[in-house]
Design a protein around this motif. Structure first.
Motif, PDB file in Angstrom:
ATOM      1  N   HIS A   1       4.317   2.148  -7.496  1.00  0.00           N
ATOM      2  CA  HIS A   1       3.252   3.012  -7.526  1.00  0.00           C
ATOM      3  C   HIS A   1       2.249   2.319  -9.026  1.00  0.00           C
ATOM      4  N   ALA A   2       1.897   1.380  -8.468  1.00  0.00           N
ATOM      5  CA  ALA A   2       0.490   0.135  -8.384  1.00  0.00           C
ATOM      6  C   ALA A   2      -0.207   1.310  -8.150  1.00  0.00           C
ATOM      7  N   SER A   3      -0.063   0.617  -6.566  1.00  0.00           N
ATOM      8  CA  SER A   3      -1.153   0.957  -5.781  1.00  0.00           C
ATOM      9  C   SER A   3      -1.656   2.292  -4.956  1.00  0.00           C
ATOM     10  N   SER A   4       0.118   3.398  -4.807  1.00  0.00           N
ATOM     11  CA  SER A   4      -0.514   4.700  -5.618  1.00  0.00           C
ATOM     12  C   SER A   4      -1.630   5.777  -6.356  1.00  0.00           C
ATOM     13  N   ARG A   5      -1.456   4.737  -7.875  1.00  0.00           N
ATOM     14  CA  ARG A   5      -2.203   5.325  -8.870  1.00  0.00           C
ATOM     15  C   ARG A   5      -3.587   4.582  -8.885  1.00  0.00           C
ATOM     16  N   GLN A   6      -4.097   3.511  -7.781  1.00  0.00           N
ATOM     17  CA  GLN A   6      -5.228   2.545  -8.423  1.00  0.00           C
ATOM     18  C   GLN A   6      -5.818   3.414  -6.453  1.00  0.00           C
TER      19      GLN A   6
ATOM     20  N   THR B   1       0.915  -1.279  -0.514  1.00  0.00           N
ATOM     21  CA  THR B   1      -0.210  -0.215   0.222  1.00  0.00           C
ATOM     22  C   THR B   1       0.580   0.998  -0.112  1.00  0.00           C
ATOM     23  N   ALA B   2       1.017   2.206  -1.190  1.00  0.00           N
ATOM     24  CA  ALA B   2       1.359   3.298  -1.180  1.00  0.00           C
ATOM     25  C   ALA B   2       0.966   4.526  -1.277  1.00  0.00           C
ATOM     26  N   GLU B   3       1.433   5.553  -1.060  1.00  0.00           N
ATOM     27  CA  GLU B   3       1.013   6.887  -1.602  1.00  0.00           C
ATOM     28  C   GLU B   3       2.122   7.668  -1.365  1.00  0.00           C
ATOM     29  N   ILE B   4       2.367   7.908  -3.343  1.00  0.00           N
ATOM     30  CA  ILE B   4       3.826   8.829  -3.768  1.00  0.00           C
ATOM     31  C   ILE B   4       3.577   9.906  -4.892  1.00  0.00           C
ATOM     32  N   GLU B   5       4.074  10.917  -4.342  1.00  0.00           N
ATOM     33  CA  GLU B   5       3.871  11.707  -4.732  1.00  0.00           C
ATOM     34  C   GLU B   5       4.870  13.189  -4.888  1.00  0.00           C
ATOM     35  N   SER B   6       4.335  13.920  -6.270  1.00  0.00           N
ATOM     36  CA  SER B   6       4.974  15.212  -6.917  1.00  0.00           C
ATOM     37  C   SER B   6       4.769  16.268  -6.087  1.00  0.00           C
ATOM     38  N   LEU B   7       6.001  17.018  -4.211  1.00  0.00           N
ATOM     39  CA  LEU B   7       5.670  18.222  -3.686  1.00  0.00           C
ATOM     40  C   LEU B   7       6.412  19.466  -4.207  1.00  0.00           C
ATOM     41  N   TYR B   8       7.185  19.277  -4.793  1.00  0.00           N
ATOM     42  CA  TYR B   8       8.322  20.461  -4.440  1.00  0.00           C
ATOM     43  C   TYR B   8       8.354  20.731  -6.051  1.00  0.00           C
TER      44      TYR B   8
END
Length: 355
Positions: free
Chosen positions: A336-341, A202-209
């Protein structure tokens, strides 16, 4: 004394290879960095001047040199599969800089080429040879701590705060996907090394800066049936830190500081305690590891030079096989798949193979 093993370098994109070349050329490792190729002529010229290499116009020409017994592939990640296939066909031993590949299809090509040729192959995972990481693995596997409940591993860099990094190959999708896929692969592979293959992610990946340096912050939770629950938290916008690892167990706790670039490069407070210690619940006492923390990040990178040289000389097994690298890539892409879904995914989720 036997002649040193001659090594060729296929690509100088990944900066760590400069450390290996510098170390190996001091004469104490039984290795001679003799040849180099890079699709970037300026990068090749600089490396040739720095290390006194014979240069080649193509990778095929370098691989045709019978004196070259092994190669280090330190090109952009997108070239890993092509270059590994060429090296396997030429019968050269291969050290491949992490991560294994961009996609699962490319990873499968590498695994197939290595298996079909029978060449000796290893990935260059620094965290798998770090003395403190080996100590934590030994403590967990000894059974002295009882059941392991949770593992938290923080990892980071400050590169995402540097505007010039947006122009580097590391964050160009055609070369390397993004900074999470590139560098979060380190602690994710470490979990693979410590614990094996997880059931789900289970993941959350973001572009924050900086949107030109995507996926600069993220958290991933890896579920292992019956435990432990393992967390990787990565920030590539991190100036400084201290704590790196926390392991909570039935009979004690492990705490590690100074185990990544922001933490081991930042100033340490006066009287700072040991970088790695273990608490024994039965005695109520903290015990420090005999392995001291590295003084800086460069020291950590140099620590891989010896194990890689031993692999080239045939004195040790691979640090990580192609098959292990494939699983670690699968774990990264599952993030990546978890974050997208927006949901937990298993390692056979179809999106992992579509990314």
């Amino acid at each position: 004394m036997s002649e040193p093993v001659q090594v060729g370098i296929l690509g100088f994109a990944h900066g760590h290879v400069h450390t290996y070349c510098t170390e190996w050329n001091n004469g104490s490792y039984g290795i001679k960095v003799a040849a180099g190729w890079d699709h970037d002529p300026d990068r090749l010229a600089k490396a040739a001047q720095m290390f006194g290499l014979q240069t080649y116009a193509t990778a095929e020409e370098l691989l045709a040199n019978e004196r070259i017994q092994a190669v280090v592939i330190a090109s952009e990640t997108s070239l890993h599969a092509d270059l590994t296939e060429l090296a396997a066909k030429a019968g050269k031993a291969v050290i491949l800089q992490k991560p294994l590949a961009l996609t699962m299809n490319e990873a499968d090509r590498i695994v197939k080429a290595v298996a079909a040729s029978g060449i000796r192959f290893t990935l260059a995972w620094q965290m798998r040879v770090d003395p403190q990481n080996l100590q934590m693995k030994a403590w967990m596997e000894s059974g002295e701590l009882g059941q392991i409940f949770s593992i938290r591993r923080r990892h980071g860099l400050a590169m995402g705060l540097q505007p010039a990094f947006a122009d580097s190959w590391h964050v160009q999708p055609e070369y390397n996907r993004d900074i999470w896929a590139d560098d979060a692969s380190h602690p994710i592979d470490l979990l693979h090394y410590w614990l094996g293959v997880p059931e789900s992610v289970t993941a959350e990946i973001e572009s924050l800066y900086n949107p030109r340096i995507p996926m600069d912050n993220g958290i991933a939770i890896f579920r292992y049936p019956g435990g432990p629950i393992a967390e990787v938290g990565c920030s590539f916008t991190c100036h400084a830190a201290e704590n790196t690892t926390e392991i909570v167990a039935e009979r004690g706790t492990i705490v590690q500081h100074y185990g990544d670039a922001p933490s081991c490069n930042s100033p340490r407070p006066p009287g700072a305690g040991p970088g790695l210690k273990r608490f024994d619940a039965a005695t109520g006492v903290w015990t420090a590891s005999e392995h001291e923390s590295p003084p800086n990040h460069g020291h950590r990178i140099r620590g891989l030079s010896g194990p890689l040289a031993a692999f080239i000389r045939g004195e040790r097994e691979p640090i990580a096989t192609a098959e292990e690298g494939r699983i670690s890539l699968q774990m990264v892409l599952a993030c990546h798949a978890s974050s997208r879904q927006g949901q937990r995914v298993t390692l056979d989720d179809p999106m992992i193979y579509e990314l």
